[in-house]
Design a protein around this motif. Structure first.
Motif, PDB file in Angstrom:
ATOM      1  N   GLN A  29       0.833  -1.215   0.000  1.00  0.00           N
ATOM      2  CA  GLN A  29       0.000   0.000   0.000  1.00  0.00           C
ATOM      3  C   GLN A  29       0.864   1.261   0.000  1.00  0.00           C
ATOM      4  O   GLN A  29       0.490   2.276  -0.576  1.00  0.00           O
ATOM      5  N   LYS A  30       2.053   1.181   0.614  1.00  0.00           N
ATOM      6  CA  LYS A  30       2.931   2.354   0.699  1.00  0.00           C
ATOM      7  C   LYS A  30       3.777   2.526  -0.555  1.00  0.00           C
ATOM      8  O   LYS A  30       4.423   3.550  -0.742  1.00  0.00           O
ATOM      9  N   CYS A  31       3.817   1.487  -1.391  1.00  0.00           N
ATOM     10  CA  CYS A  31       4.796   1.480  -2.481  1.00  0.00           C
ATOM     11  C   CYS A  31       4.227   1.716  -3.864  1.00  0.00           C
ATOM     12  O   CYS A  31       4.937   2.223  -4.739  1.00  0.00           O
ATOM     13  N   SER A  32       3.012   1.285  -4.090  1.00  0.00           N
ATOM     14  CA  SER A  32       2.555   1.209  -5.474  1.00  0.00           C
ATOM     15  C   SER A  32       1.412   2.180  -5.747  1.00  0.00           C
ATOM     16  O   SER A  32       0.583   2.437  -4.874  1.00  0.00           O
ATOM     17  N   GLU A  33       1.389   2.703  -6.974  1.00  0.00           N
ATOM     18  CA  GLU A  33       0.260   3.556  -7.375  1.00  0.00           C
ATOM     19  C   GLU A  33      -0.984   2.706  -7.628  1.00  0.00           C
ATOM     20  O   GLU A  33      -2.105   3.184  -7.584  1.00  0.00           O
ATOM     21  N   ASN A  34      -0.777   1.455  -7.962  1.00  0.00           N
ATOM     22  CA  ASN A  34      -1.891   0.513  -8.190  1.00  0.00           C
ATOM     23  C   ASN A  34      -1.677  -0.703  -7.301  1.00  0.00           C
ATOM     24  O   ASN A  34      -1.346  -1.783  -7.778  1.00  0.00           O
ATOM     25  N   PRO A  35      -1.829  -0.527  -5.975  1.00  0.00           N
ATOM     26  CA  PRO A  35      -1.451  -1.626  -5.078  1.00  0.00           C
ATOM     27  C   PRO A  35      -2.332  -2.858  -5.235  1.00  0.00           C
ATOM     28  O   PRO A  35      -3.536  -2.744  -5.502  1.00  0.00           O
ATOM     29  N   TRP A  36      -1.690  -4.013  -5.071  1.00  0.00           N
ATOM     30  CA  TRP A  36      -2.448  -5.253  -5.017  1.00  0.00           C
ATOM     31  C   TRP A  36      -3.291  -5.253  -3.746  1.00  0.00           C
ATOM     32  O   TRP A  36      -2.848  -4.800  -2.686  1.00  0.00           O
ATOM     33  N   GLY A  37      -4.499  -5.830  -3.842  1.00  0.00           N
ATOM     34  CA  GLY A  37      -5.358  -6.013  -2.670  1.00  0.00           C
ATOM     35  C   GLY A  37      -5.080  -7.370  -2.043  1.00  0.00           C
ATOM     36  O   GLY A  37      -4.357  -8.193  -2.617  1.00  0.00           O
ATOM     37  N   PRO A  38      -5.666  -7.637  -0.856  1.00  0.00           N
ATOM     38  CA  PRO A  38      -5.432  -8.918  -0.171  1.00  0.00           C
ATOM     39  C   PRO A  38      -5.808 -10.115  -1.034  1.00  0.00           C
ATOM     40  O   PRO A  38      -5.140 -11.157  -0.999  1.00  0.00           O
ATOM     41  N   MET A  39      -6.876  -9.958  -1.847  1.00  0.00           N
ATOM     42  CA  MET A  39      -7.300 -11.088  -2.686  1.00  0.00           C
ATOM     43  C   MET A  39      -6.249 -11.414  -3.746  1.00  0.00           C
ATOM     44  O   MET A  39      -6.026 -12.583  -4.077  1.00  0.00           O
ATOM     45  N   SER A  77       6.083 -11.485 -10.632  1.00  0.00           N
ATOM     46  CA  SER A  77       4.697 -11.002 -10.594  1.00  0.00           C
ATOM     47  C   SER A  77       4.627  -9.611  -9.975  1.00  0.00           C
ATOM     48  O   SER A  77       3.824  -8.778 -10.394  1.00  0.00           O
ATOM     49  N   ASN A  78       5.445  -9.378  -8.964  1.00  0.00           N
ATOM     50  CA  ASN A  78       5.454  -8.056  -8.342  1.00  0.00           C
ATOM     51  C   ASN A  78       6.737  -7.891  -7.544  1.00  0.00           C
ATOM     52  O   ASN A  78       7.311  -8.872  -7.054  1.00  0.00           O
ATOM     53  N   ILE A  79       7.129  -6.641  -7.402  1.00  0.00           N
ATOM     54  CA  ILE A  79       8.322  -6.318  -6.600  1.00  0.00           C
ATOM     55  C   ILE A  79       8.119  -4.912  -6.052  1.00  0.00           C
ATOM     56  O   ILE A  79       7.586  -4.048  -6.759  1.00  0.00           O
ATOM     57  N   ALA A  80       8.506  -4.692  -4.817  1.00  0.00           N
ATOM     58  CA  ALA A  80       8.395  -3.339  -4.261  1.00  0.00           C
ATOM     59  C   ALA A  80       9.373  -3.171  -3.109  1.00  0.00           C
ATOM     60  O   ALA A  80       9.695  -4.125  -2.390  1.00  0.00           O
ATOM     61  N   PHE A  85      13.863   3.369   1.342  1.00  0.00           N
ATOM     62  CA  PHE A  85      14.980   2.439   1.170  1.00  0.00           C
ATOM     63  C   PHE A  85      15.344   2.238  -0.302  1.00  0.00           C
ATOM     64  O   PHE A  85      16.081   1.318  -0.642  1.00  0.00           O
ATOM     65  N   ARG A  86      14.808   3.070  -1.165  1.00  0.00           N
ATOM     66  CA  ARG A  86      15.096   2.892  -2.603  1.00  0.00           C
ATOM     67  C   ARG A  86      16.471   3.447  -2.971  1.00  0.00           C
ATOM     68  O   ARG A  86      17.048   4.239  -2.244  1.00  0.00           O
ATOM     69  N   ARG A  87      16.947   3.007  -4.105  1.00  0.00           N
ATOM     70  CA  ARG A  87      18.258   3.390  -4.660  1.00  0.00           C
ATOM     71  C   ARG A  87      19.402   2.978  -3.722  1.00  0.00           C
ATOM     72  O   ARG A  87      20.419   3.651  -3.637  1.00  0.00           O
ATOM     73  N   LYS A  88      19.204   1.871  -3.014  1.00  0.00           N
ATOM     74  CA  LYS A  88      20.256   1.346  -2.147  1.00  0.00           C
ATOM     75  C   LYS A  88      20.571  -0.113  -2.505  1.00  0.00           C
ATOM     76  O   LYS A  88      21.171  -0.836  -1.729  1.00  0.00           O
ATOM     77  N   GLY A  89      20.083  -0.546  -3.652  1.00  0.00           N
ATOM     78  CA  GLY A  89      20.407  -1.893  -4.102  1.00  0.00           C
ATOM     79  C   GLY A  89      19.517  -2.989  -3.542  1.00  0.00           C
ATOM     80  O   GLY A  89      19.809  -4.177  -3.720  1.00  0.00           O
ATOM     81  N   VAL A  90      18.412  -2.616  -2.860  1.00  0.00           N
ATOM     82  CA  VAL A  90      17.571  -3.638  -2.220  1.00  0.00           C
ATOM     83  C   VAL A  90      16.878  -4.512  -3.272  1.00  0.00           C
ATOM     84  O   VAL A  90      16.962  -5.751  -3.232  1.00  0.00           O
ATOM     85  N   ALA A  91      16.199  -3.878  -4.224  1.00  0.00           N
ATOM     86  CA  ALA A  91      15.507  -4.664  -5.262  1.00  0.00           C
ATOM     87  C   ALA A  91      16.518  -5.442  -6.106  1.00  0.00           C
ATOM     88  O   ALA A  91      16.259  -6.590  -6.500  1.00  0.00           O
ATOM     89  N   SER A  92      17.671  -4.841  -6.356  1.00  0.00           N
ATOM     90  CA  SER A  92      18.696  -5.546  -7.151  1.00  0.00           C
ATOM     91  C   SER A  92      19.091  -6.855  -6.484  1.00  0.00           C
ATOM     92  O   SER A  92      19.309  -7.868  -7.154  1.00  0.00           O
TER      93      SER A  92
END
Ligand SMILES: CC(C)(COP(=O)(O)OP(=O)(O)OC[C@H]1O[C@@H](n2cnc3c(N)ncnc32)[C@H](O)[C@@H]1OP(=O)(O)O)[C@@H](O)C(=O)NCCC(=O)NCCS
Length: 165
Positions: A29-39, A77-80, A85-92
């Motif tokens: 919810q904090k990361c995405s403009e189109n967040p996935w819901g619980p379902m 399918s998704n990553i956030a 904490f962005r631009r610190k190599g976390v997603a990489s």
């Protein structure tokens, strides 16, 4: 698949478990403009070929990735990652872990779809060597066109030091 300029944050990368689901949902919810819901989380994680990775920093969940293992590819399918904490190599680090599995397994490519308007994500995947290979047109489920991006494993050395502590 390296980002030599990235000063990696010291984090723990581990598999997602059921106990992480609330935290993952909050993070989404904090990361995405189109967040996935619980379902959406419940539906995708029901599949036996669907796996999640989470990243913790000082015992707090700061990023996640969910992928589906297909016959010939691993589909992200998704990553956030939390904005602070962005631009610190976390997603990489999460994607590098998947890339390492291409070295030892039978699958040879990573794939994903990214919305046309999501330039940061496109630039992120491009920085890791992904290429846009086709366009998926908008439909009832997806209201926007998206690019299909692919990373092909070539026989060369990939980073093995993915878990930083
Ligand atoms: C896309 C996302 C996961 C990237 O996470 P991250 O941890 O910041 O990525 P990294 O720090 O590993 O980035 C590695 C490199 O990717 C590129 N990159 C990442 N974000 C970028 C941005 N906003 N703009 C330009 N390049 C970017 C850079 O080359 C970066 O290296 P650098 O910081 O040394 O320049 C994150 O921005 C996010 O959570 N976005 C919201 C959710 C989302 O859109 N998910 C994608 C769904 S398909």
């Amino acid at each position: 698949m390296t980002n030599s300029n990235v000063e990696l944050l010291k984090v723990q990368v581990r598999w997602l478990t059921e106990r992480d689901l609330d935290a993952v949902y909050d993070l989404e919810q904090k990361c995405s403009e189109n967040p996935w819901g619980p379902m959406e989380f419940a539906n995708i994680l029901m599949h036996s070929n669907c796996v999640g990775i989470v990243v913790e920093y000082q015992s707090h969940l700061i990023g996640y990735l969910i992928y589906e293992a297909q016959e010939k590819s691993i589909d992200i399918s998704n990553i956030a990652v939390l904005p602070q904490f962005r631009r610190k190599g976390v997603a990489s680090q999460m994607v590098a872990r998947l890339a390492c599995s291409l070295v030892h397994g039978t699958r040879r490519e990573l794939r994903l779809s990214v919305r046309e308007s999501n330039l940061p994500a496109q630039l992120f995947f491009r920085s890791l060597g992904f290429k846009a290979i086709s366009i998926k047109r908008a439909n009832q489920e997806m209201t926007e066109d998206s690019y299909v991006m692919q990373y092909k494993h070539k026989a060369r050395v990939l980073p093995t030091e993915l878990v930083m502590n």
